[in-house]
Motif scaffolding. Structure first.
Motif, PDB file in Angstrom:
ATOM      1  N   LYS A 172     -44.554  14.758  53.529  1.00 36.55           N
ATOM      2  CA  LYS A 172     -43.146  15.146  53.716  1.00 36.55           C
ATOM      3  C   LYS A 172     -42.812  16.409  52.937  1.00 36.55           C
ATOM      4  N   ASN A 173     -43.394  16.538  51.740  1.00 33.30           N
ATOM      5  CA  ASN A 173     -43.156  17.703  50.887  1.00 33.30           C
ATOM      6  C   ASN A 173     -44.452  18.517  50.824  1.00 33.30           C
ATOM      7  N   LYS A 174     -44.761  19.183  51.908  1.00 31.85           N
ATOM      8  CA  LYS A 174     -46.070  19.821  52.080  1.00 31.85           C
ATOM      9  C   LYS A 174     -46.272  20.990  51.116  1.00 31.85           C
ATOM     10  N   ALA A 175     -47.515  21.118  50.647  1.00 31.89           N
ATOM     11  CA  ALA A 175     -47.888  22.279  49.832  1.00 31.89           C
ATOM     12  C   ALA A 175     -47.945  23.523  50.709  1.00 31.89           C
ATOM     13  N   GLY A 176     -47.635  24.665  50.096  1.00 32.18           N
ATOM     14  CA  GLY A 176     -47.757  25.920  50.837  1.00 32.18           C
ATOM     15  C   GLY A 176     -49.203  26.183  51.242  1.00 32.18           C
ATOM     16  N   GLN A 177     -50.137  25.832  50.327  1.00 30.50           N
ATOM     17  CA  GLN A 177     -51.565  25.940  50.613  1.00 30.50           C
ATOM     18  C   GLN A 177     -52.265  24.672  50.148  1.00 30.50           C
ATOM     19  N   HIS A 178     -53.273  24.263  50.902  1.00 31.76           N
ATOM     20  CA  HIS A 178     -54.086  23.117  50.511  1.00 31.76           C
ATOM     21  C   HIS A 178     -55.549  23.525  50.603  1.00 31.76           C
ATOM     22  N   TRP A 179     -56.239  23.524  49.446  1.00 36.36           N
ATOM     23  CA  TRP A 179     -57.672  23.838  49.395  1.00 36.36           C
ATOM     24  C   TRP A 179     -58.438  22.543  49.161  1.00 36.36           C
ATOM     25  N   HIS A 180     -59.368  22.263  50.027  1.00 41.63           N
ATOM     26  CA  HIS A 180     -60.223  21.085  49.820  1.00 41.63           C
ATOM     27  C   HIS A 180     -61.627  21.539  49.439  1.00 41.63           C
ATOM     28  N   LEU A 181     -62.158  20.985  48.350  1.00 39.13           N
ATOM     29  CA  LEU A 181     -63.484  21.341  47.850  1.00 39.13           C
ATOM     30  C   LEU A 181     -64.510  20.384  48.446  1.00 39.13           C
ATOM     31  N   SER A 182     -65.463  20.930  49.192  1.00 38.21           N
ATOM     32  CA  SER A 182     -66.436  20.074  49.871  1.00 38.21           C
ATOM     33  C   SER A 182     -67.747  20.805  50.091  1.00 38.21           C
ATOM     34  N   PRO A 183     -68.814  20.420  49.374  1.00 37.24           N
ATOM     35  CA  PRO A 183     -70.125  21.032  49.625  1.00 37.24           C
ATOM     36  C   PRO A 183     -70.595  20.819  51.059  1.00 37.24           C
ATOM     37  N   ALA A 184     -70.136  19.738  51.703  1.00 37.38           N
ATOM     38  CA  ALA A 184     -70.542  19.431  53.076  1.00 37.38           C
ATOM     39  C   ALA A 184     -69.601  20.039  54.114  1.00 37.38           C
ATOM     40  N   ASN A 185     -68.629  20.845  53.655  1.00 37.43           N
ATOM     41  CA  ASN A 185     -67.690  21.523  54.558  1.00 37.43           C
ATOM     42  C   ASN A 185     -66.815  20.534  55.340  1.00 37.43           C
ATOM     43  N   ASP A 186     -66.455  19.421  54.703  1.00 37.59           N
ATOM     44  CA  ASP A 186     -65.592  18.438  55.358  1.00 37.59           C
ATOM     45  C   ASP A 186     -64.173  18.984  55.482  1.00 37.59           C
ATOM     46  N   HIS A 187     -63.611  18.881  56.665  1.00 30.72           N
ATOM     47  CA  HIS A 187     -62.240  19.352  56.913  1.00 30.72           C
ATOM     48  C   HIS A 187     -61.274  18.164  56.813  1.00 30.72           C
ATOM     49  N   TYR A 188     -61.090  17.660  55.599  1.00 32.00           N
ATOM     50  CA  TYR A 188     -60.202  16.519  55.395  1.00 32.00           C
ATOM     51  C   TYR A 188     -58.764  17.016  55.254  1.00 32.00           C
ATOM     52  N   ASP A 189     -57.932  16.689  56.232  1.00 35.24           N
ATOM     53  CA  ASP A 189     -56.528  17.127  56.216  1.00 35.24           C
ATOM     54  C   ASP A 189     -55.622  15.918  56.012  1.00 35.24           C
ATOM     55  N   THR A 190     -55.893  15.153  54.978  1.00 35.55           N
ATOM     56  CA  THR A 190     -55.174  13.911  54.695  1.00 35.55           C
ATOM     57  C   THR A 190     -53.679  14.134  54.583  1.00 35.55           C
ATOM     58  N   TYR A 191     -53.290  15.279  54.034  1.00 31.39           N
ATOM     59  CA  TYR A 191     -51.879  15.530  53.729  1.00 31.39           C
ATOM     60  C   TYR A 191     -51.240  16.498  54.721  1.00 31.39           C
ATOM     61  N   GLN A 192     -51.941  16.775  55.811  1.00 34.13           N
ATOM     62  CA  GLN A 192     -51.427  17.585  56.938  1.00 34.13           C
ATOM     63  C   GLN A 192     -50.981  18.981  56.500  1.00 34.13           C
ATOM     64  N   SER A 193     -51.720  19.540  55.524  1.00 37.23           N
ATOM     65  CA  SER A 193     -51.358  20.882  55.047  1.00 37.23           C
ATOM     66  C   SER A 193     -52.597  21.726  54.741  1.00 37.23           C
ATOM     67  N   LEU A 194     -53.762  21.319  55.233  1.00 44.32           N
ATOM     68  CA  LEU A 194     -55.018  21.990  54.898  1.00 44.32           C
ATOM     69  C   LEU A 194     -55.008  23.444  55.375  1.00 44.32           C
ATOM     70  N   THR A 195     -55.315  24.360  54.446  1.00 43.61           N
ATOM     71  CA  THR A 195     -55.390  25.773  54.809  1.00 43.61           C
ATOM     72  C   THR A 195     -56.765  26.369  54.546  1.00 43.61           C
ATOM     73  N   GLU A 196     -57.563  25.722  53.667  1.00 44.22           N
ATOM     74  CA  GLU A 196     -58.867  26.304  53.356  1.00 44.22           C
ATOM     75  C   GLU A 196     -59.826  25.218  52.867  1.00 44.22           C
ATOM     76  N   VAL A 197     -61.056  25.256  53.401  1.00 46.27           N
ATOM     77  CA  VAL A 197     -62.132  24.410  52.887  1.00 46.27           C
ATOM     78  C   VAL A 197     -63.034  25.301  52.051  1.00 46.27           C
ATOM     79  N   VAL A 198     -63.183  24.972  50.772  1.00 50.66           N
ATOM     80  CA  VAL A 198     -64.048  25.740  49.873  1.00 50.66           C
ATOM     81  C   VAL A 198     -65.373  24.992  49.792  1.00 50.66           C
ATOM     82  N   LYS A 199     -66.412  25.613  50.321  1.00 46.22           N
ATOM     83  CA  LYS A 199     -67.699  24.924  50.455  1.00 46.22           C
ATOM     84  C   LYS A 199     -68.456  24.944  49.130  1.00 46.22           C
TER      85      LYS A 199
END
Length: 560
Positions: free
Chosen positions: A298-325
């Motif tokens: 409901k209160n979305k972040a302006g940017q959401h970075w998820h850290l994932s060595p496997a390049n997982d695109h987890y958008d749990t909070y519906q605000s994903l902007t970047e996957v950092v591998k």
């Protein structure tokens, strides 16, 4: 003595060369060649567990404790299907189980042959790689099989760890043996790639962090990691970022924010926008808190970075902007030297709110009736230092995340799929090779469902099982919806009138019980007595209606 089956000999040789020496076997005939080879070679630590479902969960806990792959071996037919729940859990918890199933030759599939089902691809949604060994043993087929086995075993541990499946069709005779050693087989190794962030990306990330006043870091479920913990503390001190964690993140430093569910209740009653992040950084596994997910969606972040060595695109909070591998250690260690020092206002806002909520929580629990909430709070105060706590799903994991625990407690839970079917088996597997006191905190339905966890010879004296017997599935009273259904009592709550004492007697465990606060304190003293030398069940009886009222009352109280 080993089996005459050459494919089985190769499989055993490659497992051994890759250091996979722990095998959990469920008895059968079709898997006889594997049993004879693993046991007869003298190269493997073989454990025997009859119930395949429990065996697979046991192996999962064993793998967690040993921090290495564990193999499971079963016969053909429905035995293989009983592995499925644990394989799914291991897949989502990134645990590298090596699943080895015996099979009938393909020409008998769907021909009314005993213990015969189509086993090809039965775990395809929950394994990283699967392979059906050939039936014939020509040089070409043995070469191909060795290559495929190498690929499977490497896949299990490379990148994001996960289960793999090797299906072994076998013709009779099944029990012919050779008095020989396992033959040498060529092992193929893999090398992990560098996870460093390139300079341009690093500068970009640092610049965006420097220009953001509200940075929220979510640490999901993970094993204890002191190096990461120290990095996060330094990152907080320099940037004023907030690290939000539940107990399952196994982060202990006081600079991190916990008490997530109660904290969310207070924030939602306050000014949520004050806590809304500019940048959200996530890593690790699951969060339990539904309220946290709702808040960030409901209160979305302006940017959401998820850290994932496997390049997982987890958008749990519906605000994903970047996957950092990359992994969290690499990310924070590289970024730490690039970001500038900042004010601590956002961090202080979170910490002040957390302190306020914790004081309200403690006051409420101390004045509340005897209930699940009070029981688990008391357990948190009584558990020995340096313990391992295995949290059952449904209500225990939620209650436990509210309570206080000693800082050096390690928390584990089957939150990959969050089922009630194997938490005790997983804990028994872990405790069997652990030197610490291992406490299982579990509800009554889950305890009875997984009671075959105690049907083996590997119950260590360090095992303590606390069964919260509230007469059924009390979780459905706590969440909205089921409690208002006419079918609630019979089909949601599933009223339970059984006690654990008979199971304790059947499997040779000590038994304690408590029905009020005074008895609970005395029983916990007995349970954790230094002179106790046997695995023990403590069954605590609570009232479901009081539990529901007390649990809901806590959140109303902290909203004040």
């Amino acid at each position: 003595m080993i089996s005459t089956k050459k494919h089985v000999q190769q499989l055993a040789a490659l497992l051994h060369q890759k250091g996979i020496n722990d095998v959990v076997i469920s008895p059968g005939s079709r898997n006889g060649p594997m049993i004879n080879t693993f046991v007869g070679s003298g190269l493997f630590n073989c454990r025997n567990i009859v119930d395949e479902r429990s065996a697979a969960y046991f192996a999962m806990g064993l793998s967690q404790a040993l921090n290495k792959p564990v193999a499971i071996v079963c016969s053909s037919g429905t035995a293989t299907l009983n592995y499925a729940p644990a394989i799914a859990e291991a897949y989502y918890l990134t645990i590298p189980l090596i699943v080895i199933t015996a099979d009938r030759p393909e020409y008998w599939i769907d021909q009314l042959e005993n213990q015969c089902i189509n086993q090809r691809g039965i775990y395809s949604n929950f394994v990283k790689k699967e392979y059906n060994l050939p039936l014939e043993e020509s040089e070409t087929e043995l070469w191909q099989a060795a290559r495929e086995i190498n690929e499977c075993l490497n896949a299990a541990v490379s990148g994001k760890p996960a289960p793999v499946h090797i299906n072994v069709p076998l013709e009779e005779p099944l029990h012919d043996l050779l008095d020989e050693e396992i033959p040498a087989t060529k092992a193929i190794d893999t090398k992990e790639s560098v996870l460093d962030i390139n300079k341009a990306s690093l500068n970009k990330l640092a610049s965006e962090l420097d220009s953001s006043n509200k940075v929220l870091i979510l640490a999901g479920q993970q094993n204890p990691n002191q190096e990461l913990e120290k990095l996060l503390v330094r990152f907080i001190e320099k940037t004023g970022a907030v690290v939000l964690k539940e107990h399952l993140a196994n982060l202990k430093d006081e600079s991190f924010c916990g008490s997530v569910d109660t904290l969310m209740a207070a924030i939602l009653a306050d000014v949520p926008s004050d806590f809304q992040p500019d940048i959200l950084i996530t890593f690790g596994g699951h969060f339990v808190s539904k309220a946290l997910k709702q808040f960030l969606r409901k209160n979305k972040a302006g940017q959401h970075w998820h850290l994932s060595p496997a390049n997982d695109h987890y958008d749990t909070y519906q605000s994903l902007t970047e996957v950092v591998k990359t992994d969290a250690i690499t990310f924070f260690s590289q970024l730490l030297s690039e970001v500038g020092e900042k004010e601590q206002e956002y961090l202080h806002r979170w910490k002040n709110k957390e302190n306020e909520v914790n004081q309200l929580r403690d006051k409420y629990i101390s004045e509340s009736q005897f209930s699940d909430l009070k029981v688990i709070a008391e357990v948190g105060q009584s558990i020995p230092e340096n313990s391992v706590v295995h949290l059952g799903n449904s209500s225990p994991v939620r209650y436990a995340l509210i309570a206080n625990w000693p800082n050096n407690t390690t928390f584990l839970s089957n939150r990959g799929t969050s089922g009630i079917d194997g938490p005790m088996s997983t804990a028994v597997g872990y405790a069997s090779v652990s030197e610490k006191i291992n406490t299982v905190l579990i509800g009554d339905l889950s305890f009875f469902y997984d009671s075959n966890a105690l049907w083996n010879n590997y119950i260590n004296e360090n095992l303590r099982i606390i069964v919260i017997n509230n007469g059924g599935g009390n979780i459905f009273s706590l969440i909205k919806g089921p409690g208002e259904s006419p079918a609630f009592q019979q089909h949601f709550f599933a009223e339970n009138k059984f006690k654990a004492q008979g199971i304790a007697h059947t499997f040779g465990l000590d038994y304690l019980s408590a029905e009020n606060e005074s008895e609970l304190k005395d029983s916990l003293t007995e349970l954790y007595s230094p002179i106790r030398k046997n695995a023990t069940i403590l069954e605590v009886f609570t009232d479901a209606e009081v539990n529901t009222k007390t649990f809901r009352g806590l959140f109303k109280f902290v909203k004040q």
